[in-house]
Write a protein that holds these residues in place. Structure first.
Motif, short mmCIF file in Angstrom:
data_model
loop_
_atom_site.label_atom_id
_atom_site.label_comp_id
_atom_site.label_asym_id
_atom_site.label_seq_id
_atom_site.Cartn_x
_atom_site.Cartn_y
_atom_site.Cartn_z
N ILE A 177 -7.06 4.88 6.57
CA ILE A 177 -8.21 4.09 6.69
C ILE A 177 -8.36 3.61 8.28
O ILE A 177 -9.49 3.53 8.62
CB ILE A 177 -8.20 2.92 5.94
CG1 ILE A 177 -7.73 3.23 4.35
CG2 ILE A 177 -9.36 1.95 6.01
CD1 ILE A 177 -9.13 4.01 3.89
N LEU A 178 -7.30 3.49 9.11
CA LEU A 178 -7.47 2.77 10.40
C LEU A 178 -7.39 4.01 11.20
O LEU A 178 -6.55 4.71 11.30
CB LEU A 178 -6.53 1.74 10.57
CG LEU A 178 -6.77 0.54 9.63
CD1 LEU A 178 -5.43 -0.21 9.06
CD2 LEU A 178 -7.45 -0.47 10.15
N CYS A 212 -0.86 2.62 7.67
CA CYS A 212 -1.68 2.84 6.54
C CYS A 212 -1.59 4.27 5.81
O CYS A 212 -1.69 5.23 6.50
CB CYS A 212 -3.06 2.75 6.95
SG CYS A 212 -4.38 3.18 5.41
N PRO A 213 -1.11 4.18 4.67
CA PRO A 213 -0.65 5.53 3.89
C PRO A 213 -2.00 6.45 3.64
O PRO A 213 -2.03 7.40 3.41
CB PRO A 213 -0.15 5.06 2.50
CG PRO A 213 -0.81 3.80 2.47
CD PRO A 213 -0.93 2.94 3.71
N LYS A 214 -3.23 5.59 3.74
CA LYS A 214 -4.54 6.30 3.54
C LYS A 214 -5.27 6.46 4.66
O LYS A 214 -6.46 7.09 4.71
CB LYS A 214 -5.46 5.51 2.52
CG LYS A 214 -4.96 5.10 1.33
CD LYS A 214 -5.13 6.19 0.57
CE LYS A 214 -4.89 5.97 -1.18
NZ LYS A 214 -5.06 7.17 -1.91
N MET A 267 -7.14 -9.62 5.91
CA MET A 267 -7.60 -9.19 4.61
C MET A 267 -8.81 -9.91 4.14
O MET A 267 -8.61 -11.17 3.80
CB MET A 267 -6.75 -8.85 3.51
CG MET A 267 -5.41 -8.11 3.74
SD MET A 267 -6.07 -6.23 4.02
CE MET A 267 -6.90 -5.72 2.61
N CYS A 307 0.74 -1.28 0.05
CA CYS A 307 -0.03 -0.08 0.04
C CYS A 307 0.81 1.22 0.22
O CYS A 307 0.49 2.32 -0.67
CB CYS A 307 -0.82 0.10 1.19
SG CYS A 307 -1.95 -1.32 1.58
N PRO A 363 -9.44 -4.73 5.14
CA PRO A 363 -9.13 -5.46 6.29
C PRO A 363 -10.12 -5.62 7.46
O PRO A 363 -10.90 -4.55 7.27
CB PRO A 363 -8.13 -4.50 6.84
CG PRO A 363 -8.26 -3.18 6.23
CD PRO A 363 -9.12 -3.36 5.16
N CYS A 382 -9.40 2.36 0.79
CA CYS A 382 -8.44 1.29 1.26
C CYS A 382 -7.52 0.71 -0.19
O CYS A 382 -8.49 0.53 -1.20
CB CYS A 382 -9.09 0.18 1.87
SG CYS A 382 -7.95 -1.21 2.24
N LEU A 383 -6.44 0.62 -0.22
CA LEU A 383 -5.62 0.28 -1.41
C LEU A 383 -5.64 -1.20 -1.25
O LEU A 383 -5.32 -2.14 -2.49
CB LEU A 383 -4.13 0.64 -1.29
CG LEU A 383 -4.09 2.09 -1.56
CD1 LEU A 383 -2.82 2.61 -1.12
CD2 LEU A 383 -4.59 2.48 -3.10
N GLY A 384 -6.00 -1.98 -0.16
CA GLY A 384 -6.30 -3.48 -0.08
C GLY A 384 -4.98 -4.46 -0.12
O GLY A 384 -5.24 -5.61 -0.54
N MET A 385 -3.87 -3.70 -0.18
CA MET A 385 -2.72 -4.80 -0.09
C MET A 385 -2.03 -5.29 1.36
O MET A 385 -1.19 -6.10 1.31
CB MET A 385 -1.55 -4.04 -1.04
CG MET A 385 -1.74 -4.08 -2.42
SD MET A 385 -0.84 -3.02 -3.46
CE MET A 385 -1.75 -1.95 -4.11
N GLY A 386 -3.05 -4.74 2.24
CA GLY A 386 -2.84 -5.38 3.65
C GLY A 386 -1.28 -5.02 4.31
O GLY A 386 -0.77 -5.63 5.34
N ASP A 387 -0.83 -3.88 4.05
CA ASP A 387 0.50 -3.44 4.79
C ASP A 387 -0.07 -3.37 6.28
O ASP A 387 0.79 -3.87 7.14
CB ASP A 387 0.94 -1.94 4.42
CG ASP A 387 1.38 -1.93 3.24
OD1 ASP A 387 1.33 -2.90 2.25
OD2 ASP A 387 2.23 -0.99 2.49
N CYS A 388 -1.20 -2.98 6.50
CA CYS A 388 -1.79 -3.11 7.93
C CYS A 388 -1.66 -4.23 8.55
O CYS A 388 -1.31 -4.41 9.83
CB CYS A 388 -3.17 -2.61 7.88
SG CYS A 388 -4.10 -3.27 6.97
#
Ligand code: SF4
Ligand code: SF4
Length: 315
Positions: free
Chosen positions: A188-189, A184-186, A160, A126, A167, A143-149
Motif C-alpha cells: 500500500i505504501l 507492508c504486506p499489501k 493510524m 498485517c 495510515p 490496507c489491512l489497518g493494523m499498522g505494521d507500517c
C-alpha cells in the motif's frame, strides 16, 4: 596440597598471559586496515541505521560509498542532498543531487467506503493477517489497518487514523527511509517524488477488479474507466488491469485529470482547490473545442461527398 594449588594457579596464569600475547600479536600482524574516510563519513551520516539507503546501516553505507568511489548509485534518503554533499566533499568527488521522496498511501478505502464482510480475531499484525486471509473487507487489495507500517517507522512520521482505519504520513517528518514500504504486506505504501513545492498527485488505489466488482468491494475504488487516461495530454497515465496509475516523471501537474475521476481517487497534495477548478475548466474548454472541430470536419466531409455526388450525376 597448597603447592599443587599454587602451581596450578601459576601455570594457568602463565597460559593466559601467553594466549593474550599471541592474540595481541595476531591481531596486530593480520589487522585489516580500514580506510579512515569510513569513520569520517559515519560522523556526517544521520546514524539512524534505518536501511533506507539499501545498506544494513550507516557504517555499511559509508563502506559501500568508499568502495564505489562514486555516488551515482548510492544515496542516503534520510540525510538527503545536504548530507550527500558532505559525503562527496569527504571523498573529493562530485555530489549527485536527487529529488526528495515521500511515502504515499495508495489506498482510499476508509471504513466509510469499505464495509467489513468478516471478523478477524487473530494477532494484530498485517503481516500475520496477510498470510491467513485477504482482509476483513471485500477488497483483497486494500490496507489491512493494523499498522505494521507505523510500528517500523523510526521517525514517528506515521499514525493510524482511527476515523478512516488508514495510515497517515506526516509530511515534514517522513524521511523516505523505505521502512514502511518494505513492511507492508499489501504494498500500500510507495515512495513518491515529493514534487516541486511539495505538490504531487497519485492514484490511491490498487484494486485490479473490473469496474462494478471493484466498486462493490470499495465505493471509491478505481474502476479503470480510463477517463483520466483520456484527459491526460502528456501520456502520464496508464490503465493496466483495470487500474489507473500516474507516472510522476511524465506528469506536469497540469491537474486536468483530477476531476475526471468520479470518486476523486486521484489524490492531490498541497494543491489549492482553486487550481484544480481552473484546470478542470481548461480541460472542458479544450474538449469542447475538439468536439466542435470534429463536427466541422464531419460536416465538411459530408458536403464534399454531396458535391462529388452532384458532379457525378450531372456528368
Ligand atoms: S499500509 Fe500496509 S502495513 Fe500499514 S496498516 Fe495498511 S496493510 Fe498494514
Ligand atoms: S496532472 Fe496533467 S500531466 Fe499529470 S497526470 Fe494529470 S493530466 Fe496528466
Amino acid at each position: 596440597m597448597n603447592e599443587v594449588i599454587l602451581y596450578t594457579v601459576l601455570s594457568l596464569t602463565g597460559l593466559g598471559v601467553l594466549a593474550a600475547a599471541i592474540i595481541y600479536w595476531v591481531s596486530k600482524k593480520f589487522a585489516v586496515q580500514e580506510d579512515e574516510r569510513i569513520d569520517k563519513l559515519e560522523e556526517v551520516l544521520p546514524a539512524t541505521n534505518c536501511g533506507g539507503c539499501g545498506q544494513p546501516g550507516c557504517r555499511a553505507f559509508a563502506k559501500a560509498v568508499v568502495e564505489a568511489g562514486t555516488l551515482e548509485e548510492l544515496h542516503c534518503p534520510v540525510g538527503g542532498n545536504a548530507v550527500m554533499k558532505q559525503v562527496a566533499a569527504i571523498l573529493g568527488i562530485n555530489a549527485v543531487e536527487r529529488d526528495p521522496y515521500i511515502a504515499v498511501v495508495r489506498c482510499s478505502g476508509s471504513f466509510e467506503y469499505r464495509k467489513k464482510t468478516n471478523i478477524y480475531d487473530g494477532a494484530s499484525s498485517c503481516k500475520i493477517a496477510a498470510t491467513l486471509y485477504s482482509g476483513d473487507t471485500g477488497c483483497a487489495y486494500g490496507c489491512l489497518g493494523m499498522g505494521d507500517c507505523v510500528d517500523v517507522c523510526d521517525f514517528e512520521a506515521m499514525y493510524m487514523d482511527e476515523k478512516t482505519g488508514l495510515p497517515v504520513i506526516i509530511e515534514d517528518k517522513c524521511t523516505a527511509c523505505n521502512a514502511c514500504v518494505k513492511e507492508c504486506p499489501k504494498d500500500i505504501l510507495e515512495l513518491w517524488p515529493k514534487g516541486k513545492k511539495n505538490k504531487r498527485i497519485y492514484v490511491a488505489c490498487l484494486n485490479e477488479e473490473k469496474g462494478s466488482t471493484a466498486r462493490k468491494e470499495c465505493a471509491v475504488a478505481c474502476s479503470g474507466c480510463a477517463k483520466c487516461f483520456e484527459a491526460c495530454r502528456y501520456d502520464a497515465i496508464t490503465v493496466t488491469n483495470n487500474l489507473a496509475a500516474i507516472d510522476p516523471e511524465k506528469c506536469t501537474l497540469c491537474l486536468e485529470c483530477v476531476e475526471t475521476c468520479d470518486v476523486r481517487n486521484i489524490i492531490t497534495a498541497n494543491i489549492p482547490d482553486e487550481k484544480i477548478k481552473h484546470a478542470t475548466e481548461h480541460r472542458i474548454r479544450l474538449e469542447e473545442r475538439a468536439r466542435k472541430k470534429k463536427e466541422e470536419e464531419k460536416l465538411a466531409a459530408q458536403a464534399a461527398q454531396q458535391q462529388n455526388g452532384d458532379a457525378t450525376a450531372q456528368a
